[in-house]
Design an enzyme around this catalytic site. Structure first.
Site, PDB file in Angstrom:
ATOM      1  N   LYS A  10       0.809  -1.114  -0.095  1.00  0.00           N
ATOM      2  CA  LYS A  10      -0.031  -0.050   0.031  1.00  0.00           C
ATOM      3  C   LYS A  10       0.716   1.271   0.003  1.00  0.00           C
ATOM      4  O   LYS A  10       0.519   2.099  -0.857  1.00  0.00           O
ATOM      5  CB  LYS A  10      -0.978  -0.071   1.195  1.00  0.00           C
ATOM      6  CG  LYS A  10      -2.007  -1.094   1.003  1.00  0.00           C
ATOM      7  CD  LYS A  10      -2.923  -1.352   2.349  1.00  0.00           C
ATOM      8  CE  LYS A  10      -3.714  -2.485   2.068  1.00  0.00           C
ATOM      9  NZ  LYS A  10      -4.802  -3.118   3.118  1.00  0.00           N
ATOM     10  N   GLN A  50      -4.881  -1.552   9.344  1.00  0.00           N
ATOM     11  CA  GLN A  50      -4.775  -3.157   8.638  1.00  0.00           C
ATOM     12  C   GLN A  50      -5.372  -4.195   9.753  1.00  0.00           C
ATOM     13  O   GLN A  50      -5.158  -3.974  10.866  1.00  0.00           O
ATOM     14  CB  GLN A  50      -3.454  -3.218   8.424  1.00  0.00           C
ATOM     15  CG  GLN A  50      -2.956  -4.553   7.742  1.00  0.00           C
ATOM     16  CD  GLN A  50      -3.844  -4.522   6.136  1.00  0.00           C
ATOM     17  OE1 GLN A  50      -3.767  -3.450   5.583  1.00  0.00           O
ATOM     18  NE2 GLN A  50      -4.156  -5.586   5.635  1.00  0.00           N
ATOM     19  N   ASP A  68     -11.355   2.500   3.380  1.00  0.00           N
ATOM     20  CA  ASP A  68     -11.724   1.136   3.365  1.00  0.00           C
ATOM     21  C   ASP A  68     -13.135   0.989   3.129  1.00  0.00           C
ATOM     22  O   ASP A  68     -13.675  -0.318   2.877  1.00  0.00           O
ATOM     23  CB  ASP A  68     -11.302   0.398   4.848  1.00  0.00           C
ATOM     24  CG  ASP A  68     -10.087  -0.226   4.699  1.00  0.00           C
ATOM     25  OD1 ASP A  68      -9.579  -0.730   3.579  1.00  0.00           O
ATOM     26  OD2 ASP A  68      -9.378  -0.195   5.712  1.00  0.00           O
TER      27      ASP A  68
HETATM   28  N1  GUN Z   1      -7.216  -6.989   6.067  1.00  0.00           N
HETATM   29  C1  GUN Z   1      -7.381  -7.803   4.928  1.00  0.00           C
HETATM   30  N2  GUN Z   1      -7.942  -7.063   3.981  1.00  0.00           N
HETATM   31  C2  GUN Z   1      -8.014  -5.746   4.376  1.00  0.00           C
HETATM   32  C3  GUN Z   1      -8.701  -4.418   3.946  1.00  0.00           C
HETATM   33  O1  GUN Z   1      -8.800  -4.386   2.614  1.00  0.00           O
HETATM   34  N3  GUN Z   1      -8.532  -3.540   4.678  1.00  0.00           N
HETATM   35  C4  GUN Z   1      -7.854  -3.547   5.857  1.00  0.00           C
HETATM   36  N4  GUN Z   1      -7.960  -2.381   6.692  1.00  0.00           N
HETATM   37  N5  GUN Z   1      -7.500  -4.556   6.423  1.00  0.00           N
HETATM   38  C5  GUN Z   1      -7.586  -5.908   5.724  1.00  0.00           C
END
Ligand code: GUN
Length: 283
Positions: A52, A96, A119
């Site tokens: 990211k 995350q 998200d």
């Molecule tokens: N953990 C697995 N996929 C995601 C996601 O798309 N966003 C976040 N914040 N955590 C995750």
């Protein structure tokens, strides 16, 4: 042999568009900013967060990482979220998941300002998606839709079967397919005769989290198969929820792992952060 849907290629196209729009914003002195919070030392989360950050740099965003120890308290985490909610340089906040045991994910998600919730996990954004009036779409399901659009795979009138009902993928995936007039079935661990249901799918989305769970006998001849899984096989090798080697000869199109849905998730995150920035700057 099926068409292999190239998530890396589609993701690169989406990110290039974001990069160009970011250059335009720079002329007005505006730079989108994403804050990524990672708590603890889960190796998979570390890889996702690094990807990211890399994507942010590639499209010209400000990227800030907050790596907190697993011993972080709920109060400390909420106080960081509050600080970022009020930080003018930050347009998007992502924490995350999963969080280490003892931390309340739901409370953290609800503490993030819905305007910075890139998200699209906050209840307000989930509700907006439900009624089809949204600013942000959840990254993974929206990434799947972008791939279908890019390959001109129609959804309208198709039997779409989603395996998995998580808040992150399964449920919003079903909603986005429904928005495009698919006939959607959501299946899960208590579904009876799962293979009978999946064999009816024109578009099958696997989001279960079990390596090679979807076998060729579960797939209709000519179906489109989307694999959201990121698993490890018996040799520790990265694989998806679909038994790719056997299913690829039966379906018409399939996403590989890696190189399928994964890169798309990040591309949509970039799109959402850009959009958050534009909304917050009234442009
Ligand atoms: N953990 C697995 N996929 C995601 C996601 O798309 N966003 C976040 N914040 N955590 C995750």
């Amino acid at each position: 042999m099926a068409l292999i849907i190239d998530g890396k290629k589609v993701s690169a196209e989406v990110k290039e568009q974001v990069r160009l729009e970011t250059l335009e914003l720079a002329k007005k002195g505006i730079k989108p900013g994403l804050a990524v919070i990672i708590v603890g030392d889960d190796p998979a989360s570390r890889v996702y967060v690094n990807n990211k950050k890399k994507a942010c740099e590639a499209v010209g965003f400000l990227s800030r990482e907050y790596a907190l120890p697993a011993t972080t308290t709920q109060e400390e985490l909420l106080s960081l979220v509050e600080e970022l909610n009020n930080d003018k340089e930050i347009n998007g906040i992502l924490c995350q998941l999963p969080l280490p045991k003892g931390l309340d994910e739901k409370a953290v998600i609800e503490a993030i300002s819905p305007l910075k919730d890139v998200d699209a996990f906050h209840a307000i954004n989930v509700g907006k998606i439900m009624i089809g009036d949204y600013d942000f779409l959840p990254c993974t399901p929206a990434g799947v839709m972008e791939m279908l659009h890019s390959y001109k795979i129609p959804v309208e009138g198709k039997n779409c079967v989603v395996i998995g009902r998580s808040n992150i993928v399964g449920k919003p995936m079903a909603m986005l397919l429904l928005h495009e007039n698919g006939t959607v079935t959501v299946t899960h661990s208590r579904t009876k005769n799962l293979a009978d249901v999946t064999r009816e799918a024109d578009i099958l989305v696997a989001a279960i989290g079990k390596p090679k769970f979807v076998t060729a006998d579960m797939v209709k001849e000519g179906a489109v198969v989307i694999d959201v899984g990121m698993d490890r096989d018996e040799n520790g090798k990265l694989c998806g929820d679909v038994d790719f080697e056997n299913v690829k000869d039966k379906c018409s199109a399939i996403t590989p792992v890696p190189g399928g849905v994964g890169p798309m998730t990040i591309a949509v995150l970039m799109k959402n952060t850009l959009k958050a920035c534009k909304i917050q700057n009234n442009c």
